[in-house]
Design an enzyme around this catalytic site. Structure first.
Site: not given
Length: 302
Positions: A50, A138, A167, A209
Protein backbone atom coordinates in the site's frame (compact mmCIF):
# COMPACT_ATOMS: atom_id res chain seq x y z
CA UNK A 1 9.90 -21.51 20.09
CA UNK A 2 7.93 -18.89 22.04
CA UNK A 3 7.94 -15.29 20.80
CA UNK A 4 7.11 -11.85 22.12
CA UNK A 5 4.22 -10.70 19.93
CA UNK A 6 5.08 -7.48 18.11
CA UNK A 7 1.52 -6.15 18.28
CA UNK A 8 -2.09 -7.24 18.74
CA UNK A 9 -4.80 -5.19 17.06
CA UNK A 10 -4.59 -3.01 13.94
CA UNK A 11 -1.51 -1.94 12.02
CA UNK A 12 -2.43 0.24 9.04
CA UNK A 13 -0.51 -0.48 5.86
CA UNK A 14 0.21 3.19 5.35
CA UNK A 15 0.00 4.87 1.98
CA UNK A 16 2.95 7.02 0.98
CA UNK A 17 1.63 10.52 0.20
CA UNK A 18 3.20 12.27 -2.77
CA UNK A 19 2.99 15.90 -3.84
CA UNK A 20 1.64 16.74 -7.29
CA UNK A 21 5.26 17.00 -8.51
CA UNK A 22 6.03 13.45 -7.27
CA UNK A 23 8.02 14.24 -4.12
CA UNK A 24 7.33 12.60 -0.75
CA UNK A 25 4.75 14.69 1.12
CA UNK A 26 6.23 14.37 4.60
CA UNK A 27 3.75 16.78 6.18
CA UNK A 28 0.79 14.73 4.93
CA UNK A 29 2.51 11.53 6.03
CA UNK A 30 2.99 12.83 9.57
CA UNK A 31 -0.64 13.97 9.74
CA UNK A 32 -1.75 10.53 8.58
CA UNK A 33 0.31 8.86 11.30
CA UNK A 34 -1.17 11.11 13.98
CA UNK A 35 -4.68 10.30 12.73
CA UNK A 36 -3.96 6.57 12.89
CA UNK A 37 -2.61 6.69 16.43
CA UNK A 38 -5.49 8.90 17.58
CA UNK A 39 -7.83 6.34 15.99
CA UNK A 40 -6.45 3.57 18.18
CA UNK A 41 -4.04 1.57 16.04
CA UNK A 42 -1.53 -0.72 17.74
CA UNK A 43 1.36 -0.40 15.25
CA UNK A 44 2.26 1.17 11.91
CA UNK A 45 3.45 -0.53 8.73
CA UNK A 46 5.36 1.60 6.22
CA UNK A 47 6.76 0.73 2.80
CA UNK A 48 4.46 -2.20 2.16
CA UNK A 49 2.37 -2.82 -0.94
CA UNK A 50 0.00 0.00 0.00
CA UNK A 51 3.01 2.27 0.49
CA UNK A 52 4.12 1.74 -3.15
CA UNK A 53 7.37 0.16 -2.01
CA UNK A 54 8.54 -0.88 -5.52
CA UNK A 55 8.69 2.72 -6.74
CA UNK A 56 10.44 4.22 -3.70
CA UNK A 57 14.14 5.08 -4.03
CA UNK A 58 16.71 4.16 -1.39
CA UNK A 59 17.04 7.78 -0.29
CA UNK A 60 13.27 8.10 -0.06
CA UNK A 61 13.12 4.92 2.01
CA UNK A 62 15.37 6.57 4.60
CA UNK A 63 13.23 9.71 4.61
CA UNK A 64 10.00 7.72 5.04
CA UNK A 65 11.37 5.54 7.84
CA UNK A 66 12.85 8.54 9.66
CA UNK A 67 9.60 10.50 9.31
CA UNK A 68 7.51 7.57 10.56
CA UNK A 69 9.72 6.99 13.58
CA UNK A 70 9.78 10.69 14.42
CA UNK A 71 6.01 11.08 14.03
CA UNK A 72 5.22 7.92 15.99
CA UNK A 73 7.61 9.07 18.72
CA UNK A 74 7.50 5.72 20.51
CA UNK A 75 3.71 5.69 20.84
CA UNK A 76 3.34 2.51 18.74
CA UNK A 77 5.82 0.15 17.05
CA UNK A 78 6.90 1.00 13.50
CA UNK A 79 7.26 -1.97 11.14
CA UNK A 80 9.11 -1.43 7.86
CA UNK A 81 8.60 -3.37 4.64
CA UNK A 82 12.09 -4.54 3.67
CA UNK A 83 11.49 -7.74 1.72
CA UNK A 84 12.26 -7.96 -1.99
CA UNK A 85 13.03 -10.77 -4.43
CA UNK A 86 16.76 -10.15 -3.93
CA UNK A 87 18.13 -11.51 -0.65
CA UNK A 88 21.18 -9.22 -0.52
CA UNK A 89 19.01 -6.17 -1.14
CA UNK A 90 16.52 -7.32 1.49
CA UNK A 91 19.36 -7.70 3.99
CA UNK A 92 20.63 -4.19 3.22
CA UNK A 93 17.15 -2.65 3.52
CA UNK A 94 16.51 -4.56 6.76
CA UNK A 95 19.78 -3.53 8.39
CA UNK A 96 19.19 0.10 7.42
CA UNK A 97 15.69 0.04 8.91
CA UNK A 98 16.90 -1.52 12.16
CA UNK A 99 19.79 0.94 12.37
CA UNK A 100 17.28 3.78 11.97
CA UNK A 101 15.25 2.44 14.90
CA UNK A 102 12.51 0.31 13.32
CA UNK A 103 10.72 -2.01 15.74
CA UNK A 104 10.10 -4.76 13.21
CA UNK A 105 10.36 -5.82 9.58
CA UNK A 106 7.78 -7.00 7.05
CA UNK A 107 9.26 -9.56 4.65
CA UNK A 108 7.15 -10.43 1.62
CA UNK A 109 7.36 -13.70 -0.28
CA UNK A 110 9.77 -13.10 -3.18
CA UNK A 111 7.95 -12.09 -6.35
CA UNK A 112 8.72 -12.91 -9.99
CA UNK A 113 11.58 -15.39 -9.40
CA UNK A 114 9.22 -17.90 -7.63
CA UNK A 115 11.61 -19.71 -5.24
CA UNK A 116 11.04 -23.09 -3.66
CA UNK A 117 9.81 -23.25 -0.07
CA UNK A 118 13.36 -24.14 0.98
CA UNK A 119 14.68 -21.14 -0.93
CA UNK A 120 12.24 -18.82 0.80
CA UNK A 121 13.16 -20.25 4.20
CA UNK A 122 16.85 -19.63 3.49
CA UNK A 123 16.00 -16.10 2.31
CA UNK A 124 14.26 -15.32 5.63
CA UNK A 125 16.95 -17.01 7.73
CA UNK A 126 19.60 -14.86 6.02
CA UNK A 127 17.66 -11.65 6.67
CA UNK A 128 16.97 -12.61 10.29
CA UNK A 129 20.62 -13.40 10.99
CA UNK A 130 21.77 -10.08 9.55
CA UNK A 131 19.12 -7.74 10.94
CA UNK A 132 18.28 -9.33 14.32
CA UNK A 133 14.83 -7.72 14.61
CA UNK A 134 11.29 -9.13 14.77
CA UNK A 135 10.09 -10.24 11.34
CA UNK A 136 6.51 -10.53 10.14
CA UNK A 137 6.23 -12.71 7.06
CA UNK A 138 3.93 -11.37 4.34
CA UNK A 139 2.02 -13.89 2.26
CA UNK A 140 0.27 -12.28 -0.71
CA UNK A 141 0.34 -14.81 -3.57
CA UNK A 142 -2.05 -12.71 -5.67
CA UNK A 143 0.77 -10.17 -5.99
CA UNK A 144 3.84 -12.40 -5.86
CA UNK A 145 2.78 -15.69 -7.50
CA UNK A 146 4.44 -17.34 -4.50
CA UNK A 147 2.57 -18.86 -1.56
CA UNK A 148 4.23 -19.20 1.83
CA UNK A 149 3.09 -22.69 2.82
CA UNK A 150 1.87 -23.02 6.42
CA UNK A 151 4.50 -25.65 7.16
CA UNK A 152 7.22 -23.24 5.96
CA UNK A 153 5.93 -20.38 8.11
CA UNK A 154 5.61 -22.70 11.11
CA UNK A 155 9.11 -24.10 10.57
CA UNK A 156 10.52 -20.56 10.54
CA UNK A 157 8.48 -19.65 13.62
CA UNK A 158 9.89 -22.63 15.50
CA UNK A 159 13.50 -22.41 14.33
CA UNK A 160 14.28 -18.71 13.74
CA UNK A 161 14.17 -16.54 16.88
CA UNK A 162 13.16 -13.34 15.10
CA UNK A 163 10.26 -14.66 13.00
CA UNK A 164 7.39 -13.33 15.10
CA UNK A 165 4.29 -13.41 12.90
CA UNK A 166 2.66 -13.56 9.50
CA UNK A 167 0.43 -11.22 7.52
CA UNK A 168 -1.88 -13.63 5.69
CA UNK A 169 -3.39 -12.27 2.47
CA UNK A 170 -3.88 -15.56 0.65
CA UNK A 171 -7.61 -15.66 1.38
CA UNK A 172 -7.23 -19.37 2.14
CA UNK A 173 -9.19 -20.21 5.31
CA UNK A 174 -7.72 -23.72 5.50
CA UNK A 175 -4.20 -22.29 5.40
CA UNK A 176 -5.03 -19.74 8.11
CA UNK A 177 -6.58 -22.49 10.22
CA UNK A 178 -3.39 -24.57 9.95
CA UNK A 179 -1.30 -21.61 11.11
CA UNK A 180 -3.54 -20.88 14.09
CA UNK A 181 -3.76 -24.52 15.12
CA UNK A 182 -0.01 -25.15 15.18
CA UNK A 183 1.72 -21.81 15.83
CA UNK A 184 4.09 -21.41 18.78
CA UNK A 185 3.21 -19.09 21.66
CA UNK A 186 3.50 -15.42 20.75
CA UNK A 187 3.54 -15.96 16.97
CA UNK A 188 1.09 -13.40 15.59
CA UNK A 189 -1.31 -14.28 12.79
CA UNK A 190 -2.74 -11.17 11.12
CA UNK A 191 -5.24 -10.65 8.35
CA UNK A 192 -3.73 -9.04 5.27
CA UNK A 193 -7.15 -8.67 3.64
CA UNK A 194 -9.60 -6.38 5.43
CA UNK A 195 -12.59 -8.42 4.31
CA UNK A 196 -11.09 -11.56 5.93
CA UNK A 197 -10.43 -9.89 9.28
CA UNK A 198 -13.67 -10.97 10.96
CA UNK A 199 -13.28 -14.68 10.13
CA UNK A 200 -9.63 -14.62 11.17
CA UNK A 201 -10.51 -13.05 14.52
CA UNK A 202 -13.30 -15.55 15.06
CA UNK A 203 -10.74 -18.32 14.53
CA UNK A 204 -8.37 -16.84 17.13
CA UNK A 205 -6.17 -14.51 15.08
CA UNK A 206 -4.43 -11.45 16.45
CA UNK A 207 -5.50 -8.52 14.28
CA UNK A 208 -4.94 -7.05 10.85
CA UNK A 209 -2.53 -5.13 8.68
CA UNK A 210 -5.16 -2.94 7.09
CA UNK A 211 -5.74 -0.83 3.99
CA UNK A 212 -9.07 0.72 5.00
CA UNK A 213 -7.59 1.99 8.28
CA UNK A 214 -5.83 4.74 6.31
CA UNK A 215 -9.22 6.48 6.00
CA UNK A 216 -11.19 4.83 8.83
CA UNK A 217 -8.83 3.97 11.69
CA UNK A 218 -11.40 4.35 14.45
CA UNK A 219 -14.20 2.16 13.03
CA UNK A 220 -11.80 -0.54 11.87
CA UNK A 221 -10.08 -0.58 15.28
CA UNK A 222 -13.53 -1.01 16.86
CA UNK A 223 -14.14 -4.09 14.69
CA UNK A 224 -10.81 -5.65 15.63
CA UNK A 225 -11.05 -4.77 19.32
CA UNK A 226 -14.49 -6.39 19.50
CA UNK A 227 -13.20 -9.52 17.80
CA UNK A 228 -10.22 -9.76 20.13
CA UNK A 229 -12.58 -9.39 23.10
CA UNK A 230 -14.74 -12.25 21.75
CA UNK A 231 -17.60 -9.79 21.24
CA UNK A 232 -18.43 -11.26 17.86
CA UNK A 233 -21.88 -9.65 17.69
CA UNK A 234 -20.30 -6.18 17.75
CA UNK A 235 -17.53 -7.30 15.40
CA UNK A 236 -20.13 -8.59 12.93
CA UNK A 237 -22.00 -5.29 13.08
CA UNK A 238 -18.84 -3.27 12.40
CA UNK A 239 -17.88 -5.69 9.60
CA UNK A 240 -21.27 -5.26 7.93
CA UNK A 241 -21.00 -1.47 8.14
CA UNK A 242 -17.49 -1.43 6.67
CA UNK A 243 -17.85 -4.19 4.08
CA UNK A 244 -18.86 -2.00 1.09
CA UNK A 245 -15.90 0.31 1.76
CA UNK A 246 -13.53 -2.64 2.25
CA UNK A 247 -14.53 -3.98 -1.15
CA UNK A 248 -14.32 -0.54 -2.75
CA UNK A 249 -10.63 -0.35 -1.79
CA UNK A 250 -9.96 -3.02 -4.42
CA UNK A 251 -12.16 -1.87 -7.30
CA UNK A 252 -8.87 -0.73 -8.80
CA UNK A 253 -5.34 -1.73 -7.87
CA UNK A 254 -4.48 -0.88 -4.26
CA UNK A 255 -3.53 1.83 -3.21
CA UNK A 256 -5.25 3.82 -5.98
CA UNK A 257 -8.75 3.81 -4.40
CA UNK A 258 -7.71 4.42 -0.79
CA UNK A 259 -5.46 7.30 -1.84
CA UNK A 260 -8.39 8.84 -3.70
CA UNK A 261 -10.53 8.56 -0.56
CA UNK A 262 -7.79 10.20 1.53
CA UNK A 263 -7.57 12.96 -1.09
CA UNK A 264 -11.35 13.48 -0.96
CA UNK A 265 -10.96 13.94 2.79
CA UNK A 266 -8.41 16.68 2.11
CA UNK A 267 -5.52 14.75 3.64
CA UNK A 268 -3.24 14.39 0.61
CA UNK A 269 -3.00 14.42 -3.16
CA UNK A 270 -4.40 11.32 -4.93
CA UNK A 271 -1.08 11.01 -6.77
CA UNK A 272 0.37 7.53 -7.32
CA UNK A 273 3.56 6.65 -9.14
CA UNK A 274 3.74 5.05 -12.55
CA UNK A 275 2.99 2.42 -13.63
CA UNK A 276 -0.03 3.03 -11.36
CA UNK A 277 -2.34 5.87 -12.38
CA UNK A 278 -5.01 7.73 -10.41
CA UNK A 279 -8.68 7.22 -11.18
CA UNK A 280 -10.30 9.62 -13.60
CA UNK A 281 -12.38 12.13 -11.64
CA UNK A 282 -15.51 11.31 -13.65
CA UNK A 283 -15.07 7.55 -13.87
CA UNK A 284 -17.94 5.36 -12.65
CA UNK A 285 -15.46 3.32 -10.60
CA UNK A 286 -14.34 6.41 -8.70
CA UNK A 287 -17.96 7.32 -7.98
CA UNK A 288 -18.53 3.81 -6.61
CA UNK A 289 -15.44 4.04 -4.40
CA UNK A 290 -16.34 7.40 -2.89
CA UNK A 291 -20.00 6.48 -2.53
CA UNK A 292 -19.03 3.38 -0.54
CA UNK A 293 -17.22 5.61 1.96
CA UNK A 294 -19.77 8.42 1.94
CA UNK A 295 -22.04 6.69 4.45
CA UNK A 296 -19.10 6.43 6.88
CA UNK A 297 -17.21 9.70 6.46
CA UNK A 298 -17.75 13.01 4.70
CA UNK A 299 -16.03 12.58 1.35
CA UNK A 300 -16.41 14.86 -1.63
CA UNK A 301 -17.89 13.05 -4.62
CA UNK A 302 -16.99 15.23 -7.59
Amino acid sequence: MAHDMLFRGVAPALVTPFTSDDDIDEAAFRRLIDAQIEGGVSALVVLGTTGENPTITEDERRRIVDAALDAADGRVPVIVGTGTNNTDESVAFSKAAVDAGADGLLVVGPYYNKPSQAGFAAHVETIAAAAEAPIILYNVPGRTSFNIAPETALHLAEEVPHVAGIKEASGDIEQIDDLLAHRPDGFGVYSGDDEMTLPLLAMGGDGAVSVISNALPGPFCELVAAGLDDDLATARDRHAELLPAMRACFLETNPVPIKDVCAALGWMEPHVRLPLTPMDERSPVRQRVLSAFDDLIDVTVA
